[in-house]
Design an enzyme around this catalytic site. Sequence first.
Site, mmCIF file in Angstrom:
data_model
loop_
_atom_site.group_PDB
_atom_site.id
_atom_site.type_symbol
_atom_site.label_atom_id
_atom_site.label_comp_id
_atom_site.label_asym_id
_atom_site.label_seq_id
_atom_site.Cartn_x
_atom_site.Cartn_y
_atom_site.Cartn_z
ATOM 1 N N ARG A 290 94.160 10.011 -35.598
ATOM 2 C CA ARG A 290 94.863 8.725 -35.521
ATOM 3 C C ARG A 290 94.879 8.004 -36.874
ATOM 4 N NH1 ARG A 290 90.815 6.998 -30.879
ATOM 5 N NH2 ARG A 290 91.107 9.244 -30.608
ATOM 6 N N LYS B 153 81.164 18.175 -35.017
ATOM 7 C CA LYS B 153 81.351 18.758 -33.693
ATOM 8 C C LYS B 153 80.250 19.773 -33.413
ATOM 9 C CE LYS B 153 86.461 18.733 -33.840
ATOM 10 N NZ LYS B 153 86.754 17.933 -32.648
#
Length: 493
Positions: free
Chosen positions: A343, A269
């Site tokens: 996920r 990030k």
Amino acid sequence: MVRPTLSTTTSAPDTVTADVLVVGVRPGTDGGPASLAPSAAGAVDALADLDLAAIGVTGAKDQLVRLPGTGVAATGIALVGLGSATGAAAIRSAAGSAVRQLPTVSSIALALPTDSAELVEAALEGAALGAYSFTRHKGTGTTGPTRGDQAVSVVAPASVADDATVRPAIVADAATLVRDLVNTAAGDLGPSDVADVASSFTDDLPLTVEVLDETALEEQGFGGIAGVGRGSVRPPRLVVVRYAPEGAEKHLALVGKGITFDSGGLSLKPAGSMLGMKTDMTGAATVLAATVAAARLGLDVRVTAWLCLAENMPSGSATRPGDVLTLKNGKTVEVTNTDAEGRLVLGDGMAAASLEEPDAIVDVATLTGAQVVALGDRTTGLMGSDDLVARVRAVAEAQAEPIWPMPLPEELDARLTSEVADMVNATVGNPAGGMLLAGKFLERFVGEGIPWAHLDIAGPSENKGGGYGWLGKGATGVMVRTLIALAEELQAK
């Protein structure tokens, strides 16, 4: 966990002894003046001739005006705006707002329009929620609120049961557990630390806790959790917390994303986006707290929480973009973006939960930035099986937790196609429908025929702005009250 001592009183508000007596104010209608709202034991006679307009009192939500305690037993008076709404949500918000804005007051009496058991409970719950403060990381000599020494009493009708404070206290403690865990710096809370917190509840409650370490995860086929946690020096964990009262006929499975810090992995990030990623374990904290609350409430429903815990870090051992992971149900995933890690861990947890064939699976996760883009900072995204989605929505709305159902379009399946595995975990370069795509991915790990609901709380999990209602800045504990209420409803059915 620190919260005020809660109680009720049937005394007239003028006679209640407290540091501050809180009285509700309704805004005027059609441009008219605001008016005092009588408490369950009647109006405050000493305020009968008070000119609210002259002192700027409007009755708007979150407005708090302090006055001297002239003519009442309390030392001081606080007028709190109730807003135009009525019902439990308005009372919870006003009570919480008042207590939140009176952090150093030792004793508070709430003389609000709480003329039913439901409204008394809402006021007690709001007060306990509004009293929250987080001081773990404050330095030596720092002075702050002393909430554990605070006492809050709610003026109630005589018909209210003596144990009216029990459920509000348990619910508030559950929210506090979430908020404490989420507000804790990531350096002080790795996967094994969360596991230790979960295990600590087995001493006093009918809970069992199973902890799978990195070796067990690899051996038992939890490739998603193991793969995400591979890059950190703090190994991943799967923590299974079980509340199984004898004779319970219904089983609710709760699966929580527990990324204790999310750097993005090798798909790193930007620095600004990394700040605050200690909150990425909110889902795991939420399902833990809801299960603990179910046990404390003695619900006649089986609840199992699956805490999918990992720290997503870049290193020489980290999962690479292009690597293929095999998840618990045997399906393979080509990792196209290591920053779409939530996920992956949830897929393992949901597949494992499905093997027990529960009556419903609800997963909770700070899953996608797309949720914030679509629904903002306060509204949770809801997806899943139609019937369960409708039930969860109704329960959340009854708890005044904003939520909105989102679709799971079939055409998005094509975007999960991989040339080398059963699916990819993300579509690189196409951000359209990101929240929905994540839902479509998770759908593949739910056992056939099991009702499922997915709660994306990426925005609502944290209040980044000013305080409102019972919420201050920081972790919110969103959806824990909904999950508790859902378990109670499942018990009733």
